[in-house]
Write a protein that holds these residues in place. Sequence first.
Motif, PDB file in Angstrom:
ATOM      1  N   ILE A  29     -30.425  18.096 -59.686  1.00 19.86           N
ATOM      2  CA  ILE A  29     -31.136  17.089 -60.473  1.00 19.86           C
ATOM      3  C   ILE A  29     -31.380  17.691 -61.853  1.00 19.86           C
ATOM      4  N   ARG A  47     -25.736  15.675 -65.039  1.00 20.22           N
ATOM      5  CA  ARG A  47     -24.850  14.641 -64.491  1.00 20.22           C
ATOM      6  C   ARG A  47     -23.425  14.861 -64.991  1.00 20.22           C
ATOM      7  N   LEU A  60     -27.983  14.049 -57.890  1.00 22.80           N
ATOM      8  CA  LEU A  60     -28.849  13.133 -57.145  1.00 22.80           C
ATOM      9  C   LEU A  60     -29.700  12.269 -58.061  1.00 22.80           C
ATOM     10  N   GLY A  61     -29.387  12.284 -59.341  1.00 19.73           N
ATOM     11  CA  GLY A  61     -30.186  11.520 -60.303  1.00 19.73           C
ATOM     12  C   GLY A  61     -29.670  10.108 -60.516  1.00 19.73           C
ATOM     13  N   THR A  68     -33.472  12.509 -64.632  1.00 21.59           N
ATOM     14  CA  THR A  68     -34.079  12.279 -63.331  1.00 21.59           C
ATOM     15  C   THR A  68     -34.535  13.615 -62.767  1.00 21.59           C
ATOM     16  N   ASP A  70     -36.191  13.957 -59.918  1.00 19.57           N
ATOM     17  CA  ASP A  70     -36.499  13.729 -58.514  1.00 19.57           C
ATOM     18  C   ASP A  70     -35.251  13.118 -57.881  1.00 19.57           C
ATOM     19  N   GLY A  71     -34.828  13.659 -56.749  1.00 23.49           N
ATOM     20  CA  GLY A  71     -33.668  13.114 -56.060  1.00 23.49           C
ATOM     21  C   GLY A  71     -33.711  13.544 -54.606  1.00 23.49           C
ATOM     22  N   SER A  72     -32.998  12.820 -53.755  1.00 21.87           N
ATOM     23  CA  SER A  72     -33.029  13.173 -52.336  1.00 21.87           C
ATOM     24  C   SER A  72     -31.676  12.927 -51.696  1.00 21.87           C
ATOM     25  N   ARG A  81     -35.446  16.735 -50.377  1.00 22.39           N
ATOM     26  CA  ARG A  81     -35.878  16.138 -51.639  1.00 22.39           C
ATOM     27  C   ARG A  81     -35.995  17.231 -52.691  1.00 22.39           C
TER      28      ARG A  81
END
Length: 194
Positions: A29, A47, A60-61, A68, A70-72, A81
């Motif tokens: 992320i 990314r 995961l963004g 981002t 935070d991603g999971s 996560r």
Amino acid sequence: VQDFDPNGRLCYKRIIEKSGNHPVQVFIIDGNHDAWSRTAFGYSPVRNMAMRMRDQLVFLGMADGSITEDGSVEFDGVFNRLIHGGGGLGSLSGKAQKFVMAHREEGLGKGLPNVLHIGNWHTAFLLFQDELVILDGCFKYKDAFHAKLALVSKIGLHVYELFGDKAKGNLTRVISNFRNYRPLANKLLDKTVK
């Protein structure tokens, strides 16, 4: 493999058989230091890197390239996560517990064992309650900010093994080993690595 040494004492031989190349996927992320690129150029460098290295990196963004933190991902029956936290210094246990409480209230990963990987504080700390919470170390060496606040980054990473009850969706045991790469970082800083 159990065997005997030349003196007749019981010993073990470690045998490693390689069965081919197995690429490891790395889930990533953005962090707080990536926002400059979004502001200056309109894209996420993390990314962009993942798009260029599709076999190794999974971003995961947000798909639109916005930053981002935070991603999971669900991986092998475990909800993972990744969070790039914020806020100042303080009790490591308190920080970990604060993220656990927020994560529980959001209800993400219900019914699965949960692992929260939290970055930003450049330290290594592990808390195991019902979830496993890891404050991740980093690969960033000391800069002026660290020197000014007398901070020392934990350079390295956690390697851990999880045991759980998938039917109940919980973790039962965690075996963790922090790989300390500070000696290597110090050698690189001194340029003594050959």
